[in-house]
Design an enzyme around this catalytic site. Sequence first.
Site: not given
Length: 188
Positions: A45-46, A101, A105, A133, A154, A167
Amino acid sequence: MSMHDDVARILIDQPSLEKRIAELGAEISQYYPPDSRPLLVCVLKGAYMFLSDLTKHINVAHEVDFMATSAYGGGLDSHGIVRLLLDLKTNILNRHVLLVEDIVDRGGTVNYLLRLLRERHPASLRICTLLNKPSRREFDIPLDYIGFDIPNEFVIGYGLDIDEMYRNLPYIGIPSKELIERLIGPEE
């Protein structure tokens, strides 16, 4: 109390996001020939907010499709097991594919998706990530387009969540320690 009060600090503000996304759209537009009809694959979902804004800046006719994965078992860190929750509806054989994306990470999710998509024999397969990251990378991932390199923090906002919330923040922020403890529990 506003949801903004749960943000310890803003890492990337809204104007910086908008500027960099416009630049990424221009870079992507230069790469793909006008008749290539690339397929942008949004990882849900990001990445939904990022994809929505990015497509406005791509000046080549393109299509959009979606994939969803799960790599989190709770808390602030992924557990390393990636599951496919939603697959493409589009056949990518001999298609130019751009995987979009939100954040790379460790690289486990993108590594999994790259293997899966390569098996379908696209004409090309490139990766665009809003956030990178590199300090946490465990997989060698060839990132073609990077919005921002970020430290090992984070982050929430602009599509990225904590416990499926936040979000909708218009920027990338660092959640407060109180928010993390309230939603996830004390860090170990």
